[in-house]
Design a protein around this motif. Sequence first.
Motif, short mmCIF file in Angstrom:
data_model
loop_
_atom_site.label_atom_id
_atom_site.label_comp_id
_atom_site.label_asym_id
_atom_site.label_seq_id
_atom_site.Cartn_x
_atom_site.Cartn_y
_atom_site.Cartn_z
N THR A 199 5.72 23.17 -36.23
CA THR A 199 6.48 22.59 -35.24
C THR A 199 7.44 21.84 -35.98
OG1 THR A 199 4.60 22.05 -34.10
CG2 THR A 199 6.14 20.60 -33.60
N THR A 200 8.68 21.73 -35.49
CA THR A 200 9.80 21.08 -35.79
C THR A 200 9.78 19.51 -35.34
OG1 THR A 200 11.17 22.74 -35.70
CG2 THR A 200 12.38 20.84 -35.97
N VAL A 201 9.63 18.53 -36.13
CA VAL A 201 9.39 17.21 -35.90
C VAL A 201 10.49 16.34 -36.20
CG1 VAL A 201 7.96 15.29 -36.40
CG2 VAL A 201 6.94 17.35 -36.40
N VAL A 202 11.07 15.87 -35.20
CA VAL A 202 12.12 14.79 -35.22
C VAL A 202 11.49 13.36 -34.93
CG1 VAL A 202 14.57 14.25 -34.65
CG2 VAL A 202 13.80 16.53 -34.61
N VAL A 203 11.59 12.70 -35.91
CA VAL A 203 10.79 11.32 -35.74
C VAL A 203 11.74 10.09 -36.29
CG1 VAL A 203 9.64 11.49 -38.02
CG2 VAL A 203 8.86 9.68 -36.48
N SER A 204 11.94 9.10 -35.49
CA SER A 204 12.56 7.81 -35.64
C SER A 204 11.72 6.77 -36.18
CB SER A 204 13.61 7.49 -34.33
OG SER A 204 12.64 6.75 -33.40
N SER A 205 12.18 6.01 -36.92
CA SER A 205 11.24 4.96 -37.39
C SER A 205 11.92 3.99 -38.18
CB SER A 205 10.01 5.49 -38.33
OG SER A 205 9.02 4.36 -38.89
N HIS A 206 11.45 2.85 -38.09
CA HIS A 206 12.10 1.57 -39.16
C HIS A 206 11.49 1.51 -40.42
CE1 HIS A 206 14.74 0.03 -36.15
NE2 HIS A 206 13.75 -0.53 -35.40
N ASP A 207 10.16 2.56 -40.68
CA ASP A 207 9.43 2.50 -41.79
C ASP A 207 10.29 3.51 -42.70
OD1 ASP A 207 7.87 2.76 -43.98
OD2 ASP A 207 5.87 3.00 -42.94
N ARG A 208 11.42 3.04 -43.55
CA ARG A 208 12.14 4.11 -44.13
C ARG A 208 11.47 4.80 -45.24
NH1 ARG A 208 17.39 1.44 -45.31
NH2 ARG A 208 17.37 1.91 -47.40
N HIS A 209 10.51 4.02 -45.83
CA HIS A 209 9.77 4.61 -46.75
C HIS A 209 9.02 5.84 -46.51
CE1 HIS A 209 11.30 0.97 -49.24
NE2 HIS A 209 10.82 0.35 -48.34
N TRP A 210 8.46 5.57 -45.45
CA TRP A 210 7.41 6.51 -44.99
C TRP A 210 8.34 7.76 -44.81
CZ3 TRP A 210 7.03 8.42 -39.54
CH2 TRP A 210 6.17 9.38 -39.43
N LEU A 211 9.69 7.51 -43.87
CA LEU A 211 10.44 8.66 -43.72
C LEU A 211 11.04 9.41 -45.01
CD1 LEU A 211 12.81 7.38 -41.06
CD2 LEU A 211 11.03 8.72 -40.55
N PHE A 212 11.34 8.55 -45.90
CA PHE A 212 11.77 9.35 -47.33
C PHE A 212 10.71 10.10 -47.91
CE2 PHE A 212 14.77 5.41 -47.67
CZ PHE A 212 15.74 5.97 -47.03
N GLU A 213 9.47 9.78 -47.68
CA GLU A 213 8.35 10.28 -48.30
C GLU A 213 7.87 11.67 -47.54
OE1 GLU A 213 5.93 6.28 -49.69
OE2 GLU A 213 4.82 7.86 -48.35
N VAL A 214 8.03 11.91 -46.31
CA VAL A 214 7.73 12.81 -45.35
C VAL A 214 8.65 13.97 -44.98
CG1 VAL A 214 5.41 11.74 -44.80
CG2 VAL A 214 7.63 11.54 -42.99
N CYS A 215 10.10 13.30 -44.84
CA CYS A 215 10.96 14.02 -44.15
C CYS A 215 11.77 15.08 -45.18
CB CYS A 215 12.11 13.10 -43.56
SG CYS A 215 11.28 12.19 -42.07
N ASP A 216 12.08 16.31 -44.48
CA ASP A 216 13.00 17.17 -45.26
C ASP A 216 14.43 16.75 -45.15
OD1 ASP A 216 10.61 19.15 -45.88
OD2 ASP A 216 10.45 19.22 -43.57
N ALA A 217 14.80 16.26 -44.05
CA ALA A 217 16.22 15.76 -43.94
C ALA A 217 16.03 14.48 -43.01
CB ALA A 217 17.00 16.89 -43.11
N MET A 218 17.23 13.76 -43.36
CA MET A 218 17.34 12.28 -42.68
C MET A 218 18.84 12.52 -42.09
SD MET A 218 14.83 10.07 -43.60
CE MET A 218 15.35 8.97 -43.68
N LEU A 219 18.76 11.76 -40.71
CA LEU A 219 19.91 11.57 -40.12
C LEU A 219 19.97 10.00 -39.97
CD1 LEU A 219 19.69 14.18 -37.34
CD2 LEU A 219 21.08 14.10 -39.43
N HIS A 220 21.21 9.44 -40.50
CA HIS A 220 21.30 7.89 -40.52
C HIS A 220 22.24 7.51 -39.32
CE1 HIS A 220 21.40 4.03 -42.98
NE2 HIS A 220 21.41 3.85 -41.73
N LEU A 221 21.88 6.94 -38.44
CA LEU A 221 22.74 6.47 -37.41
C LEU A 221 23.12 5.15 -37.48
CD1 LEU A 221 20.80 8.48 -34.06
CD2 LEU A 221 23.24 8.80 -34.97
N PHE A 222 24.44 4.95 -36.91
CA PHE A 222 24.76 3.22 -36.97
C PHE A 222 25.80 3.33 -35.82
CE2 PHE A 222 27.36 -0.19 -38.08
CZ PHE A 222 26.28 -1.25 -38.32
#
Lengths: 346, 229
Positions: free
Chosen positions: A187-210
């Motif tokens: 499954t392709t997982v797209v997840v938004s979170s404020h827990d950036r450390h978790w995102l860095f640990e598990v994500c293959d790619a990141m999108l930073h929106l501002f």
Amino acid sequence: MGWIYQAENLQHRYGTQTVLQLDHLSIERHKIVGLMGPNGSGKSTLLRLLAFVESPSRGRIAYFPADGRQSSEAARLQVTLMGQEPYLLKRTVLANVVYGLKVRGESENLEKRAAEALQWVGLPPRAFLKRRWFELSGGEAQRVALAARLVLRPKVLLLDEPTASVDMESAQRIREAALRAQRQWGTTVVVSSHDRHWLFEVCDAMLHLFKGRLVGSGAENILLGPWRRRTDDLWAKLLEDGQELVLPGAPGPDAIALIAPDQLQLNLAPEGAPSPVAPLDVPCRVAGTLLRLTLERASGRILATVAVGRSLFTAKIPCGGSHRERFYPGQRVTITFPTENVQWLV
Amino acid sequence: MNYLIEGFVKALHLLLTGHPETFSAIETTLQVTSYSMAASLVLGIPGGFLLGYHEFRGKRAVRTLVDTCLALPTVLIGLLVYAFISRRGPLGTWGLLFTPVAIACGQTILALPIVVALVATAIEGLDRQLRISLLSLGARGHQVLMTSIWEARHGVVAAALTAYGRVLTEVGISMMVGGNIKWHTRTMTTAIALETGKGEFAMGVALGLVLLAIAFVVNVSLAFLKRRT
């Protein structure tokens, strides 16, 4: 592998306000993609567009199913979104979990499949299947909502801050279940979170929106104004602990500075007071406390989070082992970066 | 006050002995209110859903119109229906005047705005996340409609009850387009009005008791269903 989503010149407005403006967006199949950004940056809007529950005001999102046959029907049945506060139907847990199967016309082994999905999210089926919606805690309700998505074995699982308002155990279960879906079914997982450390640990790619725009692929440092124009034409920002950042070229007092994490160099702070120096052609330097070291799964590099007053800076530590061994949380460190590589957003 | 007590005693006698004229009025009432409620729910629930769920140009004007219709006087509805179905009216050839169908048509006009307005309010009160959840679980248009109505079921039941209360107790429409014809279009309310005018309190009180009993049974049944769901 290939792309599962692609979009060009995507824009979404609510009334007259533009909430999302992306020139280009690509998401690779079978990957875990993290969405990060402050509140109001457009993460939830993007997820709703990717889930096809809203249509963009301009542009189009192309969805590419594995069989190559593009259709809105495939997108509707293969993509599922779990919101930050998902709605549970005023029915039993079983009815909630199998709702998606029923609307697909499936009627076989519903209870067995619901029980299996509940186990994935750590809820014992015997105790939960017959419970009604009001007999669940917030964390349990969130897990039931995730089970209702997992039972569909989706090709794309979109999670909007899935752990923002739940207890630690529920958060852990939700994270594990999402990762398991990716590992087990691709499954392709797209997840938004404020827990950036978790995102860095598990994500293959990141999108930073501002502010509705893509500003990078993860840990970019965003420095908000106000900036004070000095007599020497440089712009200064006073940090909470009294240090001053001085940068050239700000387009105005409310400009936003963007600094890539690999531009920041981390050093152990020398004894004595920090020296926030920033002439035009000299790297800018601030001192702070190293808070956390995180492995960025996508690059294999270590991300260091440094607190300077209430501001957080993220720096990438080079891969060499000697660098990694020098740092540990709690140390006083200095961050240095070349001012010419600062990007300004208006 | 004695005549009221005598009326009450006589009423019980009429009901217990199955007085044909009394039961004819009860039957007619149940028949026309069933027709009118069926029609107003079939039209009103989807109408209320559309009004409460969708955003469209002119929605506020439609809402104001529907809300205004909540206060429609029954005699005005009776007049309008009469004008349409009397011999000189556009539907005069259908021969509906002074029939139970004519009463049911009028009562549908009376109940429809109530159902639409209250269902729309119930749908508007639903959590915004419901729509997103349903769509993201793969539900399509009619599935979203049915699930949303089920989620708002208590509001929908309240709408139906309010409308039923109004059609069950109205006199104006039944009198004007039904004609209060014995054995044919005489409803409980028109019978009460007639019998009271004649000084025959017993039948009036009997029918009043039945009206109350029907309202009570309907409310208790729906309250039971509400607890079950």
